[in-house]
Enzyme design. Sequence first.
Site, short mmCIF file in Angstrom:
data_model
loop_
_atom_site.label_atom_id
_atom_site.label_comp_id
_atom_site.label_asym_id
_atom_site.label_seq_id
_atom_site.Cartn_x
_atom_site.Cartn_y
_atom_site.Cartn_z
N ARG A 15 0.82 -1.22 0.00
CA ARG A 15 0.00 0.00 0.00
C ARG A 15 0.85 1.27 0.00
NH1 ARG A 15 -5.04 -2.23 3.63
NH2 ARG A 15 -6.38 -2.58 1.82
N LYS B 231 -17.50 -16.08 4.12
CA LYS B 231 -18.92 -15.80 4.33
C LYS B 231 -19.67 -15.41 3.07
CE LYS B 231 -18.38 -13.86 8.93
NZ LYS B 231 -17.85 -12.52 9.07
N GLY C 130 -12.86 -3.90 0.44
CA GLY C 130 -14.28 -3.52 0.46
C GLY C 130 -14.63 -2.48 -0.60
#
Length: 409
Positions: free
Chosen positions: A55, A217, A391
């Site tokens: 990053r 999930k 996300g």
Amino acid sequence: MGFWKPRRGSLIADGKSVLTFIDDPKIDWLGKRVFCRLDFNVPLSESGEITDDTRIQAALPTITYLLEKGARLVLASHLGRPKGKARADLSLEPVATRLHALLGREIIFAHDCIGDGIKKLISELKPGSVMVLENLRFHSNEEKNDESFARQLAQSIDVYVNDAFGAVHRPHASVQAITRYISIKCAGFLIRKEIENLGRLTSNPQKPFVAILGGAKVGDKIGVIAQLLGKIDTLMIGGAMAYTFLKARGVQIGKSRYEEDRLHLANMILKKASSLGVQILLPTDHVVVSEFRSDALAQTVSIMGPDDIAIDIGPKSIGEFERAIHFAKTVFWNGPLGLFEWEAGFKGTFGIAKAIAESEAFSVVGGGDSIAALHKAGVADKISHISTGGGASLEYIQGLELPGLVALS
Ligand code: ADP
Ligand code: MG
């Protein structure tokens, strides 16, 4: 050419918002005090060492461009989840040290991000100098998108640059509210690279387009699946998520992890896929253990017994997935296909990572664990675009409005 070409420095992100980028010739950087919101949210070891500086590296093109233009730089980021309290183990000081090594120039580290001391440091900055502010999330007002906190961040600043793609889905003070207090604002090179590449998935992707989704999930990924169904030809589902889908189809899954409250959703997705003619590939064989322990004895089965816990897709499934990837022109992958951290559960994820690396397709991979798996498999350099967003990437692909991008346009 019938295609609309973005003019230099701007881009239509989602058909409506126009973004200005830092290479827009209209912006004069010389001597300007620039607040740069970056994503320095790097993983740290227990002893505080940066274990992966991807990053920081990803922010360098924007930083060096602004330095070449003679700007005075104030770099800001969050790190981890300190929940509004100063925590020595979540300080950005190691990031400042790494930047010093990468840029080979002096970096001023500020021990806070607001206040009179900071204001003084900013006023004393010389053209071409770089200052790193302390973790924004040491103040709870950052995550509350607080106006007065944003106003303090904006003090003495001439231009706002956002290049924190990983944070653009967060309506936080340094991402959203701050843009109301600085009139000149634009996006950096990383944001441009991300939206250009992710945009190739959402508008006119080359066909066949296959998506591979895995991970723990269903809930995390269901929005992406629903959104992608209208665009893709084949959807492969692996990881723990696959067992909710198999269960919905009435397949015996033993004691494998699944989500009871998502069964109906899984069913709806299977129905929608078949009505749209999207091929769904679920694993047809499995690596199973009978005790959930990393050293448990694993075996491969096609039909699971009542005590079996699936930890990976089996070799037959890997072959079926590989074939679909081989014929694809566009590939999107998010989420490991098995418990790749375990000795007995990495083959599915590595097999798929290698298949994507070998394919000629335009490939995009996102998700922290999936990217870690790419590096572990040694194929990261063969992927067309590795999204740093997590996300934010998933929300972008779903066509959701990202507060940080809206605030810039
Ligand atoms: P990403 O970070 O790439 O978005 P996720 O965080 O959604 O991926 O999921 C990654 C996690 O899913 C990994 O820790 C992996 O061990 C776990 N996982 C994958 N398959 C299984 C499985 N069959 N059973 C339990 N956990 C699994
Ligand atoms: Mg993850």
